[in-house]
Scaffold this active site. Structure first.
Site, PDB file in Angstrom:
ATOM      1  N   GLY A 144      66.230  60.247  78.041  1.00  0.00           N
ATOM      2  CA  GLY A 144      66.366  60.151  76.594  1.00  0.00           C
ATOM      3  C   GLY A 144      66.308  61.524  75.937  1.00  0.00           C
ATOM      4  CB  CYS A 145      67.361  62.658  72.591  1.00  0.00           C
ATOM      5  SG  CYS A 145      66.607  61.403  71.526  1.00  0.00           S
TER       6      CYS A 145
END
Lengths: 358, 358, 358, 358
Positions: free
Chosen positions: A158-159
């Site tokens: 994920g970011c």
């Protein structure tokens, strides 16, 4: 000519960014883009930035062409991903999944945070974790699997976990970080991080000229960060929203072990040197000089990550700050980087590395 | 007619905000505004927002009229403040100082962080600290001094210390916070916080669509926060800049003492209840329900502070988030609030309390 | 290896954008970047977006290496350009000039608007005007000159003239526009259009959340637009500043000749069809369907121009709206496009054509 | 205690701004706020800016209390307004309507532009037009009606017509403007002008860093502007959207009659002088010196309008630019201003006149 790829969920922001990157990739051909809500609509009608670059129109997620492709990038929400991944793999299609469905190794942790039972937990054993700078082994295995003629599943990080872990893990691996005490992650994201859905939070007039924290103590990237850092129940993750489109800054405060804190402990230059050694084979990562701090604008549109480090001897902590583009290194770009490695290409192939200067 | 006041340094952002507030105050009359660089220029030519509201022009800092006023608000840089404060007091003029010069009780700490010797350390004994919700006693003493006919010196708290301390101090006073371990303060400010000076950092094209940390480990508000929280060498303060004009969000992560952490420790509702009790006589502060987080846009233009609280039992911390307008509650508004108390008026007099809804 | 090029004035915004484009151009090698103010400083220290992409440092404008290059892109202010162009040409260096110095054919008009005498008016006869979609002949001649072994001088069109003329000229060439009456050009630019200089106008806190017109009736792009449109004393040009970094929208209202106005006049589809025919060999220009209007965000970072057309029969006018990136198609990108043509390459070579989708 | 007022449609942006203004008005008491979609929800839960200022919750539009109030501000969409106005008037409630339903004198024009038949055309004869600076007579009549004990209906002018007409009408009244030829109105609005509805246009990531024209040739404010200026089929109105929350700038290009154009025509100072004379009794309007142009940020949050004037003798036009806050002078503030006049108070009562300086 290259490989034939599809993007599922191409109407969302990460999906659209995948389209941009695939269109510019010398070894990929974009064969299908899906969006149930936009089926039949030309891609360029939803994103005029693509006018002239492609005539593709959206099809639905069950478009049979997907099963004939070399690879599919999945930019659908969690649960929607695990609903299609097994079938794609069965048909020999490699999957680069941007959703959360295959990131957590432990299906129980998944269930605890996502509130739903995992439907293909057996794949958690074999999927590669898609964060190449920190999980090179996973991607090497995936490349071998591909070379052997089998499809691969890469669960892209994920970011927030990407930026946070790139900032924090080298210090932990060095043994500098204390065994106990909170690792405080205060991160700020642009509004693309809140997704394409139009609601009161994403309305221009709510987000503009405003700062706020959200999902405090409850954000689902927390267990992912803890898994990467091997720091169960120690990560305090507070994400914030700020008025910009793209860009993510993660500020990580790491408590130092007694040996490394204080006046006889680490010094700023050796911290930088160790990080540079750690990332010496990672062209996407740039460790700034001691005293320098990264700007998200320097990496927007690119797959780069800039890291700044500030040793705080007074308080016995290391503050590590990472800047990425949440949609590129934090999502679509990282997926393409993983695909490059799996297919045996230079990991930078087709990926923008120079941001607009202003 | 009200008291006659002057604003020194009225061309800067905090000074201009003071002008706005004084012009709208029913018991103050703006008699002088000074700016050496803009002397002779009409206030409304520098700030067209004031067109029609005042015909005042800037004079220089040595304008003799200042010595005849009831009170002067000082919005000049540090060192410039201590150059004029003794003389103003000698002439019987009360001073509400927005600079850092009289905030730190210990002149040695001042010298260590500001790199210059203090020229009137004796005033540090008697000045009131201007953060009414937390230093009511200081302001009560100042009010008594004024009532006795003597001039007062109020050293108004800085923007980051104001938001941070309002978020953190109630928990500390309750005894919930562990005796050791870093108190992590990650705060974000709009660009007015960087001042009116035009440079590459404040250029629109640098600040827009960008996030960055700055002054990491070195920001001069650090000792001020430690002084207020009585937490020497424990505050890790990392300020960030985001693309908005006004607004400051401070996210404070406080390690809990063992008795208060874990499943048998505090619960979210009692945290909120204790904060509300703490601030029950503070009309500027609003403690949100458990689970709610503040937005800076809700307080922009006002002297309000909104506080959100999130107990994190997993990691044994309390996350407290405060939102203020850095120029109003964080600077000019707080100075006027202090003046209201010193003069015996309702502390809200003349201060905007309702933000624009959008 | 490609041609060796230099960028004079590379520290400014247009210069930095040139650097970005040249670094990504397969047939150009960046040999020198100059800035008198930044001489000795690494390019990447001023623009961290270039970190890792180049190790070049700025030299001064009189760096002798410039005289040995194939071509120089000039991104210096007017007058500074004409101070160096003759010497560069004498040394056989081709010049792509982004300044205003060689745009106006008539040295008298130059003097009237720029308030200084032209020092090399003879070059005005032979320079090519750099707006390829409208001055293909100029660039063909320049290409022939280059093919013959001689250096060329291309005076690239300004940002407002580029967007405005691309929107307006096809209608004029069709004979639709009345012989008299004002041609009203209201254009809006992002703040990069105001340049890199840090001042109160470009301060974030002035430009953010603000709209204003500037240079009304006096902007120096006026005679340039009139020259291109052959519409002396008819262009009313009002530029505006809005709070974004890049992007320029020009809205042109053209009075229609009697034959083409009214219910028996033009219809919307034939207007679009004529524009598309006009631009059929211009890959940078996209004429939208009738009823569609362009967004600047669709072209930011690219050399594209999107044009929307709205016929207004009630009032007898055609409203033509063009969107460009002021730094790319409006400056650096157009210069590279011109160079591509002069060197006989595809005019798109090395130029980004797909914007970020969001 | 003042008059009892209600706001219908208080959840929208103009409605919320009305709430802000009514809460701050010394002679109005807010008795009801309605929103069918938000009925039962506290006002402060939708707009946290109101937390602490009011405990009111939304009721539905058919809340019977409305019929007992002194006045209702209507901030509902067109057609929803005419559905309730007759009943309110019958019950003796005065109505200040922000919708378009009663602005156009001619029900046929209304039907042509709004595509629906007017259901109470008889009220078009008697309603006052709410733009006090230009329709003082209408409001004087309404004040007389109120004084006689009857309810009034004021149709407040739209945001674009307000700014545009304040800029253009004095020149027309002076006889300076030619009898034929387009009056070109290019206006730019902040995103609050697009309403509170969350959709792809109003999504932060669409509106941020973007400029676009919309509704070109079709915007429904066109006939309203033509009615005020008495310029049928001559107004070419092109609205634009820019990335800011509040603020509206209207740039009007007026063709001058032959007698007033050219070197023997008007001069800049007499234009300014005539405008100042025209507005000498209008405290909301400020006519800037010749050569000065207004900034929207100077009037945001206030009921002010700043006007800049630039005579263009070359092209024979006058360019008049007006800046307002679209939600305040362009909507809610103007409605309160009208109410002040109707009730016989100073027209500024309760209305903010000084913007935030930055």
């Amino acid at each position: 000519m290259g490989i034939q790829v599809g993007v599922m969920g191409a109407a969302g922001y990460a999906g659209a960014e995948l389209v941009r990157l695939v269109l510019g990739h010398p070894d990929m051909e974009l064969a299908a883009v899906t969006s149930n809500a936009d089926a039949g609509v030309a891609l360029a009608d939803v994103y005029p930035a693509f006018a002239g670059a492609t005539d593709l129109a959206f099809t639905t997620h069950d478009d049979p062409i997907l099963l004939d492709l070399d690879a599919v990038f999945l930019a659908v929400p969690h649960t929607a991903a695990m609903a299609v991944v097994p079938k794609l793999l069965e048909h020999g299609v490699s999957v680069f999944d941007l959703s959360a469905d295959y990131r957590l190794k432990d299906a129980g942790v998944y269930q605890a945070w996502y509130d739903i039972e995992h439907t293909s937990p057996e794949l958690l054993e074999t999927r590669a974790f898609g964060l190449p700078e920190l999980f090179a082994g996973d991607l090497a295995s995936a490349a071998a699997t591909h070379a052997a003629g089998d499809p691969v599943l890469v669960a892209c990080a994920g970011c927030y976990p990407t930026a946070t872990s790139l900032a924090a893990l080298p210090a932990i691996k060095q043994g500098w970080v204390a065994d106990a005490g909170a690792i405080v992650v205060d991160a700020i994201s642009g509004v693309t991080g809140a997704g394409k859905g139009a609601n009161q939070r994403t309305h221009f007039c709510s987000a503009d000229e405003n700062l706020e924290a959200y999902g405090v103590g409850k954000h689902r990237h927390t267990p992912e960060i803890e898994q990467i850092l091997d720091a169960k129940d120690r990560v305090v993750f507070t994400p914030h929203l700020a008025p910009l489109k793209r860009g993510l800054l993660s500020t990580v405060t790491l408590p130092l072990a007694a040996d490394f804190a204080g006046d006889d402990g680490l010094n700023a230059d050796e911290v930088v040197a160790a990080y540079r050694e750690f990332y010496k084979d990672s062209p996407m990562v740039r460790v700034l000089d001691a005293g320098q701090m990264p700007k998200t604008s320097s990496v927007v549109g690119t797959c780069g990550c800039h890291i700044g480090l500030a040793l705080n001897r007074r308080a016995g902590v290391l503050v590590a700050v990472a800047a990425i583009d949440n949609l590129c290194k934090g999502a679509a770009g990282q997926a393409v980087q993983c695909a490059n490695i799996v297919y045996g290409w230079d990991q930078r192939r087709g990926l923008p590395m120079v941001a607009m200067p202003v």
